[in-house]
Write a protein that holds these residues in place. Structure first.
Motif, mmCIF file in Angstrom:
data_model
loop_
_atom_site.group_PDB
_atom_site.id
_atom_site.type_symbol
_atom_site.label_atom_id
_atom_site.label_comp_id
_atom_site.label_asym_id
_atom_site.label_seq_id
_atom_site.Cartn_x
_atom_site.Cartn_y
_atom_site.Cartn_z
ATOM 1 N N LYS A 540 -35.223 43.543 0.457
ATOM 2 C CA LYS A 540 -36.454 43.242 -0.263
ATOM 3 C C LYS A 540 -36.531 41.760 -0.606
ATOM 4 O O LYS A 540 -37.604 41.161 -0.570
ATOM 5 C CB LYS A 540 -36.550 44.096 -1.523
ATOM 6 N N VAL A 541 -35.393 41.166 -0.958
ATOM 7 C CA VAL A 541 -35.373 39.722 -1.235
ATOM 8 C C VAL A 541 -35.854 38.952 -0.020
ATOM 9 O O VAL A 541 -36.716 38.065 -0.108
ATOM 10 C CB VAL A 541 -33.962 39.268 -1.649
ATOM 11 N N THR A 542 -35.310 39.295 1.149
ATOM 12 C CA THR A 542 -35.711 38.627 2.386
ATOM 13 C C THR A 542 -37.181 38.862 2.690
ATOM 14 O O THR A 542 -37.894 37.949 3.135
ATOM 15 C CB THR A 542 -34.848 39.129 3.565
ATOM 16 N N ASP A 543 -37.663 40.089 2.430
ATOM 17 C CA ASP A 543 -39.077 40.404 2.650
ATOM 18 C C ASP A 543 -39.965 39.468 1.835
ATOM 19 O O ASP A 543 -40.925 38.878 2.360
ATOM 20 C CB ASP A 543 -39.375 41.850 2.256
ATOM 21 N N TYR A 544 -39.652 39.322 0.551
ATOM 22 C CA TYR A 544 -40.479 38.491 -0.320
ATOM 23 C C TYR A 544 -40.408 37.014 0.084
ATOM 24 O O TYR A 544 -41.410 36.306 0.029
ATOM 25 C CB TYR A 544 -40.054 38.659 -1.776
ATOM 26 N N ASN A 546 -39.945 35.895 3.093
ATOM 27 C CA ASN A 546 -40.756 35.772 4.306
ATOM 28 C C ASN A 546 -42.244 35.740 3.989
ATOM 29 O O ASN A 546 -43.038 35.160 4.727
ATOM 30 C CB ASN A 546 -40.466 36.942 5.258
ATOM 31 N N MET A 547 -42.630 36.358 2.883
ATOM 32 C CA MET A 547 -44.037 36.364 2.473
ATOM 33 C C MET A 547 -44.444 35.062 1.800
ATOM 34 O O MET A 547 -45.632 34.809 1.603
ATOM 35 C CB MET A 547 -44.297 37.541 1.526
ATOM 36 N N GLY A 548 -43.472 34.238 1.400
ATOM 37 C CA GLY A 548 -43.791 32.965 0.776
ATOM 38 C C GLY A 548 -43.469 32.866 -0.694
ATOM 39 O O GLY A 548 -43.923 31.948 -1.378
#
Length: 600
Positions: A540-544, A546-548
């Protein structure tokens, strides 16, 4: 089934491409120009909405949402009934016939129907759910606080069990409202009476729940899009971000799968009724003949072609000009680190050992006006003593011990001790200081914090935030060069705050359930970093990131720091992606649009 899928495809495109983006835009305008709020919200926004324009606007918004949700239920249920009784139909005719069925919402119980369709159904996502709100979850800041309480895990499980039973008992409400044209209260009564004697439907519900849990927890996790991701910036993210494309395709596949499951459940519910005998209408509403736009365009095709081409060119130039992120992402330990009692010196040192950039701490005043580290105003959860901090002196407080779930204990430190600990920490960790003042304590809290920060020359390693906007306005006025933000648990509409707001935050810290591409793009356009709380899972950390997102606040500082460091090693560090990669906090120039870059 084919007609059902045709309708669902049309309806999802209508909602995601037109309805939700337009509602987001209108909500932003309403908040900015009518309510005079242009950014995110906390409790104060509820008070600002308690006026005639606010109440009327909220009521209109609720009616629009209920209309689109209920119409989808009506049309799908009608089509499945006709299929169940082997009657031919076309989905467009069923759509037109559904307008007549809205009269059931005239009953006062429509308020409860809104709660049912908008909150309870999406929370479980087991029967049929609307495209407008396909899923909903209890915010993490609520469940996390419950889990930190004694017996909190049992309370959380009990809460979900109660909500599941309530949902199961009311699962046939759409059946009675649509087919029998009953108001919500009567439909709820008949649904409850029926479901008490339907063990097969209960078993199907439990089976669908287990399937959904496995898919969401072990296979898809946080890979799917949410309804809020379908906004004005959807195409930009889809073209520029491979990660976003994967999430989009995953969402499409999941939507197809879940539509099949939902249709299966409705068919099973229909089989429980030997004699349905609906009283709703299947005759389409006749529409008046409209002017043919095709003939108008053909007569002026050259003019329209030029206008269309220019519009497309302007749109492409504007739309795909994405602003860079302000700074490289920060890793922040929530209340120190979860391995130690929260808001303790040991927690700060643990976050430092884990190489987090900052440790987030909460501060409030004691009876004798000393700033200490504590999140709650009452000490029962942390120490077992049912007493408010404002009623105790520092000496009395430091005789108590806080305890975490592992049984580790620690004293409640002062802000001064926390600053000394961070300043002398081996890895030079910074502090994100969150103000939690009682009403009337704002000025004392601000002045004492400034005094301590300057005493230890710690301003270059300290950030400040609060849900209390008054405190941050006061802080920003006294020390405009410090890194001062606003903490929120939700957002309404668009962000546009750089011009005339009395308080211009340097960043926004926001609860993760409120994060979406619309918020992040608007923040970028306002050169405003977004920090998200509370996140622990590395994926989830990586997801966020990647979203900026520009900062991650998590209980497990080791996981957060590891994920942020891993992301930074592969992320480009140029002027196209970041406004500045300088160490320390970026400083605004006088025009409030540019930022001071690295010393030349």
């Amino acid at each position: 089934m084919k007609e059902v899928f045709k309708f669902e495809l049309f309806y999802k495109l209508l909602i995601y491409v037109i309805v939700l983006p337009v509602l987001s835009l209108l909500t932003g305008w309403f908040m900015k120009y009518i309510i005079s709020e242009s950014v995110i919200y906390n409790f104060d926004i509820i008070i600002k909405l308690l006026n005639i324009p606010g109440i009327l606007g909220a009521l209109l918004y609720a009616l629009i949402i209920l209309f689109f949700i209920y119409m989808e239920y009506v049309i799908v249920y009608k089509m499945l009934y006709l299929q169940h009784t082997h009657q031919s139909f076309h989905w467009i005719d069923i759509c037109l016939s559904g307008i007549k069925d809205l009269k059931v919402l005239k009953h006062p119980s429509a308020i409860l129907a809104f709660i049912y369709f908008v909150f309870l159904c999406p929370l479980w996502h087991l029967g049929f759910v609307s495209t407008v709100f396909p899923s909903l979850s209890i915010p993490n800041f609520i469940t996390n606080e419950l889990l930190k309480m004694q017996y909190g895990s049992y309370l959380t499980i009990l809460l979900y069990v109660v909500l599941f039973v309530l949902y199961g008992l009311l699962i046939l409400v759409p059946y009675y409202m649509i087919y029998k044209q009953e108001n919500f209260l009567l439909a709820a009564k008949h649904s409850t009476q029926k479901m008490i004697h339907q063990p097969k439907l209960w078993m199907i519900l439990i089976g669908i729940f287990l399937l959904y849990y496995v898919l969401q927890t072990y296979i898809l996790k946080e890979m799917l899009l949410t309804a809020s991701d379908f906004n004005f910036y959807f195409l930009r993210y889809f073209l520029f971000s491979s990660y976003f494309r994967v999430r989009t395709f995953g969402f499409i596949a999941f939507s197809i799968l879940w539509t099949i499951i939902e249709v299966f459940f409705i068919k099973q519910a229909l089989k429980t009724k030997s004699n349905i005998d609906p009283v709703c209408s299947f005759e389409p509403v006749k529409l008046k003949k409209t002017v043919s736009m095709k003939s108008v365009i053909v007569r002026h095709k050259i003019i329209y072609s030029i206008l269309f081409s220019l519009s497309c060119l302007i749109f492409v130039i504007y739309y795909f000009n994405q602003q860079p992120i302000l700074h490289l992402p920060y890793s922040i330990g929530h209340r120190g680190d979860i391995s130690q009692p929260e808001n303790s010196l040991e927690g700060i040192l643990a976050a430092d050992t884990n190489h987090a950039d900052f440790a987030e701490i909460d501060i409030q005043l004691t009876k004798d006006n000393v700033l200490i580290l504590c999140h709650d105003t009452n000490l029962k959860r942390l120490t077992g003593q049912d007493v408010d901090i404002s009623e105790l002196t520092l000496d009395e407080i430091q005789q108590l011990k806080t305890t975490n779930q592992e049984g580790k204990t620690a004293k409640i430190p002062t802000l001064e001790e926390a600053i000394q600990t961070a300043k002398n920490a081996p890895n030079q960790i910074g502090l994100l200081i969150e103000f939690k003042p009682l009403e009337g304590d704002q000025e004392k809290t601000v002045n004492q914090t400034i005094e301590l920060i300057e005493k230890y020359e710690f301003s270059d390693r300290a950030m400040f935030m609060s849900m209390d906007q008054k405190s941050m306005q006061m802080m920003a006025k006294k020390r405009p060069d410090w890194w001062i933000g606003y903490c929120a648990f939700g957002n309404l509409g668009r962000i546009n705050i750089r011009l005339d707001d009395p308080f211009i935050p340097d960043f926004i810290a926001i609860e993760e359930s409120a994060i979406n591409t619309q918020l992040l793009e608007d923040a970028r356009n306002n050169i405003l970093p977004v920090y998200v709380w509370t996140v622990d899972d590395t994926e989830k950390v990586t997801d966020y990131l990647n979203m900026g997102v520009s900062g991650i606040i998590g209980d497990a500082s080791d996981q957060v720091a590891y994920s942020v460091d891993k992301y930074e090693t592969s992320a480009p560090k140029d002027d196209f992606h970041y406004v500045t990669t300088c160490p320390g906090f970026p400083q605004l120039t006088e025009d409030e649009y540019g930022y001071i870059q690295c010393p030349r």
